[in-house]
Scaffold this active site. Structure first.
Site, PDB file in Angstrom:
ATOM      1  N   GLN A  70      29.876  47.073  30.596  1.00 37.95           N
ATOM      2  CA  GLN A  70      31.183  46.933  29.974  1.00 37.95           C
ATOM      3  C   GLN A  70      31.644  45.833  29.373  1.00 37.95           C
ATOM      4  O   GLN A  70      31.310  44.207  29.900  1.00 37.95           O
ATOM      5  CB  GLN A  70      31.963  46.098  31.522  1.00 37.95           C
ATOM      6  CG  GLN A  70      33.337  47.212  31.105  1.00 37.95           C
ATOM      7  CD  GLN A  70      34.670  46.780  32.308  1.00 37.95           C
ATOM      8  OE1 GLN A  70      34.213  45.393  32.481  1.00 37.95           O
ATOM      9  NE2 GLN A  70      35.684  47.686  32.736  1.00 37.95           N
ATOM     10  N   TYR A 109      43.970  42.869  29.359  1.00 33.17           N
ATOM     11  CA  TYR A 109      43.311  42.056  28.951  1.00 33.17           C
ATOM     12  C   TYR A 109      43.134  42.534  27.213  1.00 33.17           C
ATOM     13  O   TYR A 109      43.735  43.421  26.691  1.00 33.17           O
ATOM     14  CB  TYR A 109      41.192  42.402  29.080  1.00 33.17           C
ATOM     15  CG  TYR A 109      42.086  41.713  30.758  1.00 33.17           C
ATOM     16  CD1 TYR A 109      41.795  40.067  30.785  1.00 33.17           C
ATOM     17  CD2 TYR A 109      41.147  43.162  31.715  1.00 33.17           C
ATOM     18  CE1 TYR A 109      41.250  39.586  31.869  1.00 33.17           C
ATOM     19  CE2 TYR A 109      40.575  41.853  32.721  1.00 33.17           C
ATOM     20  CZ  TYR A 109      41.033  41.080  32.943  1.00 33.17           C
ATOM     21  OH  TYR A 109      41.082  40.565  34.117  1.00 33.17           O
ATOM     22  N   ARG A 136      37.210  52.691  29.187  1.00 31.34           N
ATOM     23  CA  ARG A 136      38.533  51.899  30.667  1.00 31.34           C
ATOM     24  C   ARG A 136      39.547  51.687  29.683  1.00 31.34           C
ATOM     25  O   ARG A 136      40.341  50.783  29.031  1.00 31.34           O
ATOM     26  CB  ARG A 136      37.620  50.637  31.236  1.00 31.34           C
ATOM     27  CG  ARG A 136      38.230  50.651  32.546  1.00 31.34           C
ATOM     28  CD  ARG A 136      37.594  49.788  33.940  1.00 31.34           C
ATOM     29  NE  ARG A 136      38.141  50.745  35.221  1.00 31.34           N
ATOM     30  CZ  ARG A 136      37.891  49.304  36.121  1.00 31.34           C
ATOM     31  NH1 ARG A 136      38.007  47.804  35.819  1.00 31.34           N
ATOM     32  NH2 ARG A 136      38.183  50.271  37.571  1.00 31.34           N
ATOM     33  N   GLY A 139      34.445  50.181  43.989  1.00 32.50           N
ATOM     34  CA  GLY A 139      34.106  48.868  43.454  1.00 32.50           C
ATOM     35  C   GLY A 139      33.945  47.775  45.029  1.00 32.50           C
ATOM     36  O   GLY A 139      32.258  47.589  44.761  1.00 32.50           O
ATOM     37  N   ARG A 140      34.358  46.681  45.565  1.00 34.37           N
ATOM     38  CA  ARG A 140      34.571  46.182  47.055  1.00 34.37           C
ATOM     39  C   ARG A 140      33.366  46.538  48.148  1.00 34.37           C
ATOM     40  O   ARG A 140      32.650  45.505  48.156  1.00 34.37           O
ATOM     41  CB  ARG A 140      35.258  45.847  47.148  1.00 34.37           C
ATOM     42  CG  ARG A 140      36.763  44.304  46.163  1.00 34.37           C
ATOM     43  CD  ARG A 140      37.452  43.982  47.174  1.00 34.37           C
ATOM     44  NE  ARG A 140      38.101  43.202  46.040  1.00 34.37           N
ATOM     45  CZ  ARG A 140      39.725  42.845  46.451  1.00 34.37           C
ATOM     46  NH1 ARG A 140      40.456  43.008  47.304  1.00 34.37           N
ATOM     47  NH2 ARG A 140      39.984  41.857  45.896  1.00 34.37           N
TER      48      ARG A 140
END
Length: 347
Positions: A100, A179, A226, A316-317
């Site tokens: 990424q 971002y 993304r 994810g987590r």
């Protein structure tokens, strides 16, 4: 309930995934000196290689893109060599891995590279301090010049080239979560009046330039993106953003991509200006392979795939807490709960 997760998936004519479970990008802040990936990181990713595809932690494309401590880079030969150890370890276990690519934009801090300014689309700052380094307050950025934007496009393309040299199977351009690229796509953070701001046509220009440059450098089949149509993280929402993302998705449909990944922490949230959830909006406006993410379990994610809401499920987590997540789900075993105490741990 989860059977559909374990069917192979043809991403494109060159990439076949062993299953539909993706390991979502998870910032771990564990790079070594020089932002070089470590052997511990290689071990960490290799243990999770039974995911259909691993998306690496966000990896900065150049020094002034850093906004968090110890996040790895892809702009020096030492970093490329460090990532090669990681990708070799994943491939030896039969896995696939995308890098990424990241520039944090106005969320960057010059403490990390010894500079004195931060660059972003516009001179609009963010309140607060750097996570894990609360003594560092965010700065008001300087707006990029047109020439600097062109350089930034090339830096994304070069980082993609470096990723392939490092052995990655492809890249995911990080255009989400407040971002740099995402900052161009929202009115709150893009207040430019030149060819990169002021209208939907202008606001999608830089993101599309990055996508096109990366595709030209490494091929569309290895290029994913993304995006965050909902301004929910580090950016204030604005109903005018809908027009921007409608246009962006239409223009992306004119291009080939490996996949499109929604950037959202909780996909159950309904956004009025998107007429629903982020995944529903993306499905309605994009022809691309869609990765769903945001609070799904294996059961709810499999149900969403079965209902045609998206094609692949990013977890994810739970992957932090369960290096053997895929095996546990497949066997119907309990998945260990994630806790914040696990964040600094690689295992």
């Amino acid at each position: 309930m989860t059977q559909s997760l374990f069917t192979p998936f043809v991403l494109n004519e060159r990439l076949m995934l062993n299953n539909r479970i993706l390991m979502a990008p998870l910032t771990r802040c564990m790079a070594g000196p020089g932002l070089v990936p470590t052997q511990t990181m290689a071990d960490y990713y290799a243990r999770r290689a039974d995911a259909g595809l691993i998306i690496s932690e966000a990896t900065i494309i150049r020094a002034d893109g850093q906004g968090y401590p110890n996040t790895p880079g892809l702009f020096t030969q030492e970093q490329i060599a460090g990532w090669r150890v990681v990708t070799d370890a994943v491939h030896e276990k039969g896995g696939k891995i995308f890098a990424q690519l990241w520039h944090t934009g106005r969320v960057a801090h010059p403490h990390f590279w010894g500079g004195d300014e931060v660059l972003a689309p516009s001179a609009v700052g963010i309140e607060g301090t750097v996570p894990r380094m609360r003594e560092l307050a965010y700065l008001v950025p300087r707006a990029l010049t047109v020439a600097e934007i062109a350089t930034l496009v090339e830096d994304y393309a070069k980082a993609a080239e470096n990723a392939i040299e490092a052995g990655f199977d492809g890249v995911e351009i990080h255009g989400a979560n407040g971002y740099m690229i995402d900052e161009f796509l929202h009115h709150d953070t893009n207040r430019r009046t030149d060819e990169f701001g002021g209208s939907a046509e202008n606001m999608v220009r830089f993101p599309l330039q990055v996508v096109d440059a990366v595709i030209e450098r490494i091929g569309a089949w290895r290029t994913a993106l993304r995006i965050s149509p909902a301004a929910y993280f580090n950016i204030a929402p604005d109903n005018r953003d809908r027009e921007v993302f409608d246009l962006l998705l239409a223009r992306l449909d004119e291009r080939e991509l490996a996949y499109l990944h929604g950037g959202i922490f909780d996909d159950s949230v309904h956004y009025d200006y998107l007429d629903g959830r982020v995944s529903d909006y993306l499905r309605a406006h994009s022809r691309h392979t869609l990765v769903g993410v945001g609070g799904y379990s294996a059961d709810t994610g499999a149900s969403a795939i079965d209902e045609g809401k998206f094609d692949l499920l990013a977890i994810g987590r739970p992957f932090i807490a369960n290096h053997d997540y895929v095996a546990r789900v497949k066997a119907g075993q309990e998945v260990l709960a994630y806790s914040d105490e696990q964040l600094p741990v690689l295992y």
